[in-house]
Design a protein around this motif. Structure first.
Motif, PDB file in Angstrom:
ATOM      1  N   PRO A 353     -18.933  60.368  34.768  1.00 32.72           N
ATOM      2  CA  PRO A 353     -19.433  59.245  34.733  1.00 32.72           C
ATOM      3  C   PRO A 353     -20.938  57.632  35.475  1.00 32.72           C
ATOM      4  O   PRO A 353     -21.391  57.519  34.761  1.00 32.72           O
ATOM      5  N   ALA A 354     -19.799  58.269  36.605  1.00 31.09           N
ATOM      6  CA  ALA A 354     -21.315  57.079  37.569  1.00 31.09           C
ATOM      7  C   ALA A 354     -22.327  57.968  37.875  1.00 31.09           C
ATOM      8  O   ALA A 354     -23.395  57.148  37.463  1.00 31.09           O
ATOM      9  N   GLN A 355     -22.979  59.466  37.689  1.00 30.94           N
ATOM     10  CA  GLN A 355     -24.070  59.795  37.435  1.00 30.94           C
ATOM     11  C   GLN A 355     -24.979  59.447  35.875  1.00 30.94           C
ATOM     12  O   GLN A 355     -25.805  59.037  35.540  1.00 30.94           O
ATOM     13  N   LEU A 356     -23.414  59.185  34.868  1.00 29.84           N
ATOM     14  CA  LEU A 356     -24.506  59.082  34.033  1.00 29.84           C
ATOM     15  C   LEU A 356     -24.808  58.035  33.390  1.00 29.84           C
ATOM     16  O   LEU A 356     -25.797  57.319  33.018  1.00 29.84           O
ATOM     17  N   LEU A 357     -24.297  56.498  34.068  1.00 35.17           N
ATOM     18  CA  LEU A 357     -24.194  55.450  34.093  1.00 35.17           C
ATOM     19  C   LEU A 357     -25.885  55.200  34.693  1.00 35.17           C
ATOM     20  O   LEU A 357     -25.739  54.054  34.734  1.00 35.17           O
ATOM     21  N   ARG A 362     -30.858  53.313  34.791  1.00 38.63           N
ATOM     22  CA  ARG A 362     -32.630  53.514  34.789  1.00 38.63           C
ATOM     23  C   ARG A 362     -33.594  53.324  33.749  1.00 38.63           C
ATOM     24  O   ARG A 362     -34.366  52.641  33.927  1.00 38.63           O
ATOM     25  N   VAL A 363     -33.147  54.417  32.828  1.00 39.97           N
ATOM     26  CA  VAL A 363     -33.427  53.611  31.542  1.00 39.97           C
ATOM     27  C   VAL A 363     -33.497  52.263  30.419  1.00 39.97           C
ATOM     28  O   VAL A 363     -34.633  52.369  30.585  1.00 39.97           O
ATOM     29  N   GLN A 364     -32.433  51.886  30.928  1.00 38.56           N
ATOM     30  CA  GLN A 364     -32.071  50.645  30.381  1.00 38.56           C
ATOM     31  C   GLN A 364     -33.674  49.525  31.944  1.00 38.56           C
ATOM     32  O   GLN A 364     -34.063  48.612  31.023  1.00 38.56           O
ATOM     33  N   MET A 365     -33.895  49.835  32.676  1.00 36.52           N
ATOM     34  CA  MET A 365     -34.945  48.783  33.204  1.00 36.52           C
ATOM     35  C   MET A 365     -36.159  49.454  32.922  1.00 36.52           C
ATOM     36  O   MET A 365     -36.720  48.455  33.173  1.00 36.52           O
ATOM     37  N   ALA A 380     -21.955  51.775  37.590  1.00 40.05           N
ATOM     38  CA  ALA A 380     -21.935  52.818  38.492  1.00 40.05           C
ATOM     39  C   ALA A 380     -20.955  52.533  39.500  1.00 40.05           C
ATOM     40  O   ALA A 380     -20.385  53.294  39.978  1.00 40.05           O
ATOM     41  N   LEU A 381     -21.812  51.495  39.922  1.00 35.06           N
ATOM     42  CA  LEU A 381     -20.905  51.538  41.423  1.00 35.06           C
ATOM     43  C   LEU A 381     -19.430  51.362  41.418  1.00 35.06           C
ATOM     44  O   LEU A 381     -18.960  52.203  42.349  1.00 35.06           O
ATOM     45  N   ALA A 382     -19.038  50.669  40.733  1.00 35.49           N
ATOM     46  CA  ALA A 382     -17.581  50.588  40.170  1.00 35.49           C
ATOM     47  C   ALA A 382     -16.724  52.429  39.293  1.00 35.49           C
ATOM     48  O   ALA A 382     -16.098  52.428  40.451  1.00 35.49           O
ATOM     49  N   ALA A 383     -17.285  52.560  39.035  1.00 33.08           N
ATOM     50  CA  ALA A 383     -17.046  53.571  38.523  1.00 33.08           C
ATOM     51  C   ALA A 383     -16.700  55.249  40.270  1.00 33.08           C
ATOM     52  O   ALA A 383     -16.401  55.852  40.096  1.00 33.08           O
ATOM     53  N   CYS A 384     -17.673  54.935  41.330  1.00 34.25           N
ATOM     54  CA  CYS A 384     -18.112  55.208  43.007  1.00 34.25           C
ATOM     55  C   CYS A 384     -16.809  54.939  43.225  1.00 34.25           C
ATOM     56  O   CYS A 384     -17.074  54.959  45.011  1.00 34.25           O
ATOM     57  N   ALA A 385     -15.829  53.934  43.337  1.00 30.62           N
ATOM     58  CA  ALA A 385     -15.274  53.516  44.452  1.00 30.62           C
ATOM     59  C   ALA A 385     -14.731  54.129  45.360  1.00 30.62           C
ATOM     60  O   ALA A 385     -14.498  53.593  46.451  1.00 30.62           O
ATOM     61  N   ASP A 386     -13.834  55.059  44.390  1.00 26.98           N
ATOM     62  CA  ASP A 386     -13.660  55.987  45.898  1.00 26.98           C
ATOM     63  C   ASP A 386     -14.374  56.947  46.282  1.00 26.98           C
ATOM     64  O   ASP A 386     -14.008  57.718  46.578  1.00 26.98           O
ATOM     65  N   SER A 387     -15.527  56.926  45.843  1.00 27.66           N
ATOM     66  CA  SER A 387     -16.327  58.010  46.708  1.00 27.66           C
ATOM     67  C   SER A 387     -17.226  57.581  47.006  1.00 27.66           C
ATOM     68  O   SER A 387     -18.395  56.686  46.671  1.00 27.66           O
ATOM     69  N   TYR A 388     -17.330  58.061  48.556  1.00 30.41           N
ATOM     70  CA  TYR A 388     -18.557  57.526  49.529  1.00 30.41           C
ATOM     71  C   TYR A 388     -19.633  58.366  48.976  1.00 30.41           C
ATOM     72  O   TYR A 388     -20.728  57.839  49.036  1.00 30.41           O
ATOM     73  N   VAL A 389     -19.108  59.591  48.187  1.00 34.76           N
ATOM     74  CA  VAL A 389     -20.395  60.532  48.289  1.00 34.76           C
ATOM     75  C   VAL A 389     -21.504  59.757  47.472  1.00 34.76           C
ATOM     76  O   VAL A 389     -22.570  59.709  47.195  1.00 34.76           O
TER      77      VAL A 389
END
Length: 572
Positions: A353-357, A362-365, A380-389
């Motif tokens: 989900p973070a990848q898609l967000l 970027r498309v929105q920008m 997208a950042l929130a979807a990566c809350a538990d993923s350092y990678v």
């Protein structure tokens, strides 16, 4: 003995039935207590071992499901159940390494505590710390190795990598020399040492490095690296004659049948050179990735991507090639290719989900403006809350998309998660310097220096910036005194102490420190900045005027320029 038997017989004969019942009950209680104690002593450890194995098994399942939060909880439970079990910590380190978590270092450090005599564990810790940018851990680990390990080639390789990462060119030179002394035939070390000399400031050393790289064009394992290094260096010099000479030499090695005519960019010789390099690089993932990056840098990124599609599957799908392909795709907004690569693990395993967000942001920008894009980026950042990678990948995407605001948000989130992610401090420093945002930079240095309190370059930079912004106080002065005393040979430590003395109105004391520096150091623009301010306050007009000339090109912020203007008015 007979006497005791007689006494015991007499005692039992005189017991009543009630007393006998009490005695039997007491014996039963003691027996049960003994069994319970035995069960506790032998059963509880076995039960804990079973729980430990179950927790590790659950952790493996969570890793496969990419459930990072439950993975961390399972690993914490497994290690708490068996804190002294080497196998449990090895398993934890391996699982954390698989998902690219910086907590890998916690497991590696515990392994070295449990088995301090194992040098392989210490080297593994240093390697992982280097990968995560934890240079303080690398340094302390290398310093903790015994004398015999300091003579090992693996030690010098790690020390060289650390020196390169921290920009310590003197240490890098020393370590590369040590590697070459131990392995004279090591062509990788030969290349690294030659490249280091090529880009140095000493003309004789640079010429020697160039000559060595020209020899290495004949070595299959480093010839692509040597060729690109020579091309990059000659392009930097801006000498058309020298560039043609290098192009002709490389053409003779990679496309000997082509005519050496480089009179125009579109001539066949130039295309022949690139095709020759591509043919030579096609069988090696390392060379292919390097070739693709170079093609992108000279503006031929579509050619880099199409050439990648033509490579053999073993090379095209190698992690290094996939990584650089994703980088070029992101840089040039090839969303279709980038989405496939990220989903396939190009930059590690992180939430889909973070990848898609991130891609949607970027498309929105590009098409709808910043407001929508920034909110999607926050999602997208929130979807990566538990993923350092995932957070690292988002920071990298923002870099490739030239989105400093998005990059700053990602880096700040990384530092909140891991305050010792030193690479993130360095990346933020670059952002703030580009923006000329000195207040933010000062805040960053304050946090950075807390994590590296004994690093004179970081603490010194913090004190100097505080002096520029007039954020000094007596506590900071005491810190600068301590820094100068502990690192008398460190230029940042000396200049920082002089800077804060100047800011506190003690220009004469400040010059007593700067005046002892070598003449070459005083000629540097960053040092000349302080020389100009101090000499102007002392009324030394010729010295201040000369320092102002040297300092002005390096004054990139309005605050610095204002200080130099004030010094110039005193000189005039």
């Amino acid at each position: 003995m007979a006497f005791l038997r007689r006494q015991l017989t007499r005692l039992t004969e005189n017991l009543t039935e009630t007393q006998w019942d009490t005695l039997r009950a007491l014996v039963l209680v003691l027996a049960v207590a003994g069994l319970a104690a035995a069960g506790y002593l032998f059963g509880v450890p076995a039960w804990r071992r079973w729980q430990n194995r179950q927790a590790l098994s659950q952790a493996k399942v969570f890793a496969q499901k990419r459930d990072y939060r439950d993975l961390m909880l399972a690993l914490r439970r497994a290690t708490e159940l068996a804190p002294g079990d080497l196998a449990s910590w090895r398993a934890a380190a391996d699982l954390l390494d698989e998902i690219g978590s910086p907590d890998t270092l916690v497991a590696r450090e515990q392994l070295t505590r449990l088995k301090p005599q194992d040098m392989a564990l210490r080297v593994a810790l240093a390697e992982d710390a280097l990968r995560f940018g934890r240079f303080d851990t690398v340094e302390s680990t290398l310093n903790g190795l015994d004398t015999a390990a300091h003579r090992d080639i693996a030690f010098h390789r790690l020390a060289a990598a650390l020196a390169l990462a921290m920009g310590r060119l003197g240490d890098l030179d020393k370590e590369l020399r040590a590697i070459l002394a131990a392995e004279p035939g090591n062509v990788d070390a030969q290349f690294n040492y030659a490249a280091l000399r090529l880009w140095g400031t000493d003309a004789a050393a640079s010429a020697a490095g160039e000559a060595e790289l020209e020899k290495l064009l004949a070595e299959p394992s480093v010839r692509i690296r040597a060729a690109i290094e020579l091309l990059s260096s000659s392009s930097r010099l801006g000498d058309p004659g020298k560039l043609t000479e290098v192009l002709t030499l490389i053409l003779s090695r990679f496309a000997p049948r082509a005519a050496p005519d480089f009179s125009a960019p579109a001539v066949p010789a130039w295309n022949s050179l690139i095709e020759g390099l591509k043919d030579a690089a096609a069988s090696s993932p390392t060379d292919a990735a390097l070739m693709m990056r170079w093609l992108a840098e000279i503006g031929r990124w579509p050619e880099a991507l199409s050439w990648c599609d033509s490579l053999a599957p073993g090379v095209r799908n190698a992690p290094l090639v996939v990584d650089i392909t994703a980088e070029i795709s992101a840089e040039h907004d090839d969303f279709t290719r980038l989405a496939v690569l990220l989903r396939g693990g190009a930059w590690g395993d992180w939430p889909a989900p973070a990848q898609l967000l991130a891609l949607a942001s970027r498309v929105q920008m590009l098409h709808y403006g910043e407001d929508h894009a920034r909110q999607t980026w926050a999602d997208a950042l929130a979807a990566c809350a538990d993923s350092y990678v995932g957070l690292r990948a988002l920071a990298r995407l923002a870099t490739e998309w030239h989105d400093p605001a998005g990059q700053e948000l990602a880096l700040e989130r990384i530092l909140r998660r891991d305050p010792k992610a030193f690479w993130a401090y360095a990346a933020l420093r670059g952002l703030y310097l580009q923006q000329g945002d000195f207040p933010q930079l000062w805040t960053l240095y304050a946090a950075w220096s807390k994590q590296l309190p004994d690093d004179p370059s970081i603490v010194g930079a913090w004190i100097m910036l505080a002096s520029v912004l007039n954020h000094t106080d007596r506590n900071l002065l005491a810190r600068s005194v301590e820094l100068q005393a502990h690192f008398p040979d460190s230029l940042p430590a000396q200049v920082a102490h002089a800077a804060i003395l100047w800011r506190l109105g003690r220009a004469a004391d400040a010059w007593k420190i700067l005046g002892t520096l070598p003449p070459a150091a005083l000629q540097r623009p960053d040092v000349s900045f302080w020389v100009a301010l101090i000499q102007a306050d002392l009324g030394h007009q010729p010295e201040a005027a000369a320092a102002l000339v040297r300092a002005r090109p390096g004054a990139t912020s309005s605050v610095e320029r204002d200080l130099l203007r004030s010094a110039a008015s005193k000189v005039e």
